[in-house]
Motif scaffolding. Structure first.
Motif, PDB file in Angstrom:
ATOM      1  N   LEU A  78       0.867  -1.186   0.000  1.00 28.71           N
ATOM      2  CA  LEU A  78       0.000   0.000   0.000  1.00 28.71           C
ATOM      3  C   LEU A  78       0.899   1.230   0.000  1.00 28.71           C
ATOM      4  O   LEU A  78       1.608   1.498   0.972  1.00 28.71           O
ATOM      5  CB  LEU A  78      -0.906   0.013   1.225  1.00 28.71           C
ATOM      6  CG  LEU A  78      -1.781   1.259   1.392  1.00 28.71           C
ATOM      7  CD1 LEU A  78      -2.840   1.318   0.297  1.00 28.71           C
ATOM      8  CD2 LEU A  78      -2.446   1.291   2.767  1.00 28.71           C
ATOM      9  N   VAL A  79       0.904   1.964  -1.126  1.00 30.76           N
ATOM     10  CA  VAL A  79       1.670   3.201  -1.219  1.00 30.76           C
ATOM     11  C   VAL A  79       0.759   4.323  -0.714  1.00 30.76           C
ATOM     12  O   VAL A  79      -0.201   4.704  -1.372  1.00 30.76           O
ATOM     13  CB  VAL A  79       2.130   3.471  -2.662  1.00 30.76           C
ATOM     14  CG1 VAL A  79       2.908   4.782  -2.733  1.00 30.76           C
ATOM     15  CG2 VAL A  79       2.992   2.318  -3.170  1.00 30.76           C
ATOM     16  N   LEU A  80       1.089   4.827   0.466  1.00 31.28           N
ATOM     17  CA  LEU A  80       0.241   5.805   1.146  1.00 31.28           C
ATOM     18  C   LEU A  80       0.909   7.181   1.099  1.00 31.28           C
ATOM     19  O   LEU A  80       1.972   7.381   1.686  1.00 31.28           O
ATOM     20  CB  LEU A  80       0.029   5.370   2.604  1.00 31.28           C
ATOM     21  CG  LEU A  80      -0.760   6.306   3.507  1.00 31.28           C
ATOM     22  CD1 LEU A  80      -2.184   6.503   3.007  1.00 31.28           C
ATOM     23  CD2 LEU A  80      -0.760   5.779   4.945  1.00 31.28           C
ATOM     24  N   ASP A 148       3.304   0.568   3.014  1.00 33.50           N
ATOM     25  CA  ASP A 148       2.971  -0.509   3.946  1.00 33.50           C
ATOM     26  C   ASP A 148       3.129  -1.831   3.213  1.00 33.50           C
ATOM     27  O   ASP A 148       2.465  -2.081   2.200  1.00 33.50           O
ATOM     28  CB  ASP A 148       1.527  -0.337   4.434  1.00 33.50           C
ATOM     29  CG  ASP A 148       1.178  -1.364   5.504  1.00 33.50           C
ATOM     30  OD1 ASP A 148       2.108  -1.920   6.114  1.00 33.50           O
ATOM     31  OD2 ASP A 148      -0.034  -1.622   5.707  1.00 33.50           O
ATOM     32  N   LEU A 149       4.036  -2.668   3.707  1.00 37.96           N
ATOM     33  CA  LEU A 149       4.345  -3.940   3.051  1.00 37.96           C
ATOM     34  C   LEU A 149       3.762  -5.114   3.835  1.00 37.96           C
ATOM     35  O   LEU A 149       3.538  -5.008   5.053  1.00 37.96           O
ATOM     36  CB  LEU A 149       5.860  -4.100   2.926  1.00 37.96           C
ATOM     37  CG  LEU A 149       6.545  -3.032   2.057  1.00 37.96           C
ATOM     38  CD1 LEU A 149       8.049  -3.053   2.272  1.00 37.96           C
ATOM     39  CD2 LEU A 149       6.206  -3.267   0.589  1.00 37.96           C
ATOM     40  N   PRO A 150       3.490  -6.239   3.158  1.00 39.15           N
ATOM     41  CA  PRO A 150       2.971  -7.416   3.872  1.00 39.15           C
ATOM     42  C   PRO A 150       3.881  -7.813   5.024  1.00 39.15           C
ATOM     43  O   PRO A 150       5.110  -7.692   4.945  1.00 39.15           O
ATOM     44  CB  PRO A 150       2.946  -8.501   2.781  1.00 39.15           C
ATOM     45  CG  PRO A 150       2.803  -7.744   1.500  1.00 39.15           C
ATOM     46  CD  PRO A 150       3.585  -6.478   1.702  1.00 39.15           C
ATOM     47  N   GLY A 151       3.271  -8.273   6.115  1.00 33.63           N
ATOM     48  CA  GLY A 151       4.034  -8.653   7.295  1.00 33.63           C
ATOM     49  C   GLY A 151       4.878  -9.893   7.063  1.00 33.63           C
ATOM     50  O   GLY A 151       4.443 -10.858   6.421  1.00 33.63           O
ATOM     51  N   LEU A 152       6.119  -9.834   7.569  1.00 32.19           N
ATOM     52  CA  LEU A 152       7.027 -10.976   7.440  1.00 32.19           C
ATOM     53  C   LEU A 152       6.509 -12.144   8.269  1.00 32.19           C
ATOM     54  O   LEU A 152       5.968 -11.969   9.365  1.00 32.19           O
ATOM     55  CB  LEU A 152       8.428 -10.580   7.913  1.00 32.19           C
ATOM     56  CG  LEU A 152       9.087  -9.451   7.101  1.00 32.19           C
ATOM     57  CD1 LEU A 152      10.279  -8.877   7.864  1.00 32.19           C
ATOM     58  CD2 LEU A 152       9.532  -9.965   5.736  1.00 32.19           C
TER      59      LEU A 152
END
Length: 625
Positions: A78-80, A148-152
């Motif tokens: 998500l590019v916020l 916001d990147l997917p959680g590791l």
């Protein structure tokens, strides 16, 4: 004078425009982004699942807008982009995939993120590298771009491929490996920092810690009697930038829809009232984190301004060149449109003449028609069959009628020659047609090579049709002229040729042939013997050969005069008459561009305006510290 805050806004605008206008990777992968996008700084939010990433982002924004749940909730980047507005203005959000829709209800923003995620990944737990772009306009934010990147994660859950952990890590690395990426590493305080997925990854891509900001969440959920001072004060894991502690809303607050502004106040109250953290309260909390990131973004931009400016200038030059290639916008009045049409015609005509005159390939094919095709066709004419002994006997006998010829079969000669000359019509017309086809092909090539015409498919079609019509009229004139040349040879035979032939009758008219020395009579000649008819065939063949040599020279002259020269002089005359009679509406239809080309020019123009604005604003910035 512009301020650094203006430039931060500008960087946001460039990043957004790069995305809108296609100056970024088509698959959303950061590795495929071009140099300009790579040069622009951004902040990537990295953390393990359930580390509190979403809560940190919502605290910075001051709005509850992100999907929640267990497992992998963030399944697409998500590019916020946060845009600070004037106090009192209404907050709203916009998605890149729905640019004409403003969201003022942030619960609908959450639903739209979920729906747009499901659109690519389905209602599964799959992930996708294609980002969602969201812009939020609010007086309660700082100008900032966060990703916001997917959680590791470490293991795959039900419905996920076995490679999910590696897939997520690879996706995250594509963003955080960028040298201009600021890493916001989120770690929960109630877990050992040594096991933090975010810190481990940040250490791999940023071993000096120059780009990494550590954020410690869930400080209020630590076991009683424990604290996180070793981490926050840099003793457990030291970074170049200070750690920031965050207290997120509790689940009870989320369920009661506690306002984010109130949640921020409660967060500050926690730090100020805590014996352990009171001395750090001034640099704790989501508001401080947002300001810290904005300051760091400013510092990165300051360091990168020369390279960004250089890339912008290079991009402007490339876009100017592309605009010249695509063509400038068309005037709306009939005069400007007519002028443009005539200019395009002149450009085409210049290229067409270059093909004929040797500046471009193609004109040599006309010479090939004259030097190879025409002589070969003349050699293949069936004169051997026509002048065979039986055919000569038949024609001469038919020409004599009921009374045989007395001295020389003149009528037989004429009939043999006239019927032989009719064979020349075929090669003459074939030469005209061959040159016509070459000229048509050169018209087609010239239209294709006229770059200015590529914008206007309708004009190309009408120009080609008009040129072909003109070439057809030249062909008809060429045919008439070359056939007339053949007919002229039949209309009047060259008498001197026959006067110079050896005579079968002596000069005294004795009816006996003269001997080779011309001194006296020889053996009488049988005027109906095979030798006599062979002599006739030989004489006619010699005459036909002389005519063939003549036509081999005159047919090319006629073809060039009627077709090639006229094509150079008046190919577009018919089209000019057509265009001159058109009104503004008809001219507009003629200049109806290819929609794809119009779209390319519009995008190119938007890029050009954006980058020129960016250059001007960056140049106007006051760099005083």
């Amino acid at each position: 004078m512009a301020t650094m805050e203006n430039v931060i806004v500008l960087v946001n605008r460039i990043q957004r425009a790069c995305t809108v206008l296609g100056d970024h990777g088509g698959d959303g992968a950061a590795a495929s982004l071009p140099a300009l996008w790579e040069a622009l700084p951004s902040v990537a939010v990295v953390g393990g699942q359930s580390s509190g990433k979403s809560s940190v982002l919502e605290s910075i924004v001051g709005r509850d807008f992100l999907p929640r749940g267990s497992g992998i909730v963030t399944r697409r980047p998500l590019v916020l982009q946060l845009h600070k507005t004037e106090v009192g203005e209404q907050e709203y959000a916009e998605f890149l995939h729905a640019p004409r829709r403003r969201f003022t209800d942030f619960a609908l923003v959450r639903m739209e993120i979920e729906d747009e995620t499901d659109r690519l990944t389905g209602r599964s737990k799959q992930i996708s590298p294609v980002p969602i772009h969201l812009s939020i306009y609010s007086p309660n934010v700082v100008n900032l771009t966060l990703i916001d990147l997917p959680g590791l994660t470490k293991v795959a859950t039900e419905g996920q491929p076995e490679s999910i952990a590696q897939d997520i890590e690879n996706m995250v690395r594509l963003y955080v490996e960028k040298p201009n990426c600021i890493i916001l590493a989120i770690s929960p305080a109630n877990q050992d920092i040594a096991t933090s997925d975010a810190i481990k990854l940040a250490r791999d891509v940023d071993p000096t810690g120059e780009r990494t900001f550590g954020v410690l969440t869930k400080l209020d959920l630590m076991d009683k009697g424990t604290d996180a001072l070793d981490v926050l004060e840099g003793r457990a894991y030291k970074l170049q930038h200070p750690w920031v502690g965050i207290v997120n809303r509790s689940q009870a607050d989320i369920n009661r829809n506690v306002d984010m502004i109130i949640a921020r106040e409660k967060e500050q109250e926690f730090f100020h009232s805590s014996p352990e953290y009171a001395h750090l309260a001034s640099r704790m909390g989501s508001e401080y984190l947002a300001k810290l990131l904005s300051q760091q973004l400013e510092a990165v931009i300051r360091a990168r301004i020369p390279s960004i400016t250089s890339l912008i200038n290079k991009t402007i030059d490339e876009l100017e060149s592309e605009m010249d290639h695509l063509g400038r916008p068309i005037g709306s009045d009939a005069g400007a449109q007519l002028y443009l049409v005539l200019e395009l015609c002149r450009a085409f005509d210049k290229i067409f003449k270059e093909h004929l005159d040797g500046g471009r390939p193609g004109g040599d094919r006309i010479y090939w028609v004259f030097d190879n095709q025409l002589p070969a066709a003349l050699r293949k004419l069936p004169f051997d069959r026509h002048l065979s002994l039986p055919n000569v006997k038949r024609i001469v006998s038919q020409a004599d009628g009921y009374q045989p010829h007395l001295i020389a079969p003149e009528q037989g000669y004429r009939r043999l020659i006239e019927s032989a000359l009719s064979y020349f019509r075929g090669p003459a017309e074939a030469s005209v047609d061959a040159v016509h086809n070459v000229l048509k092909e050169l018209v087609r090539k010239s239209i294709g090579e006229t770059e200015e015409l590529r914008r206007f498919p309708t004009l190309q079609a009408e120009l080609a049709a008009a040129c072909n019509k003109a070439l057809e009229s030249f062909r008809q004139e060429g045919r008439k002229t070359t056939v007339r040349l053949v007919d002229m040879e039949s209309a009047y035979l060259t008498v001197d040729f026959f006067r110079k032939l050896p005579q079968e009758v002596d000069r005294a008219g004795t009816g006996y042939p003269v001997d080779n020395a011309g001194t006296g009579p020889s053996t009488p000649v049988d005027r109906y013997s095979d030798a006599h008819f062979r002599r006739i065939a030989s004489n006619v063949s010699s005459y036909i050969g002389m005519v063939s040599d003549t036509l081999k020279n005159t047919i090319p002259k006629a073809v060039v005069h009627c077709q090639v020269r006229e094509a150079k002089r008046s190919l577009l005359n018919y089209f000019y008459i057509q265009v001159g009679s058109k009104d503004a509406k008809q001219l507009a239809l003629l200049l109806d561009e290819d929609p794809a080309l119009m779209g390319r020019r519009q995008q190119c123009f938007k890029r050009l305006e954006l980058y020129k604005s960016a250059r001007d604003e960056i140049d106007a910035v006051s760099w005083s510290r």
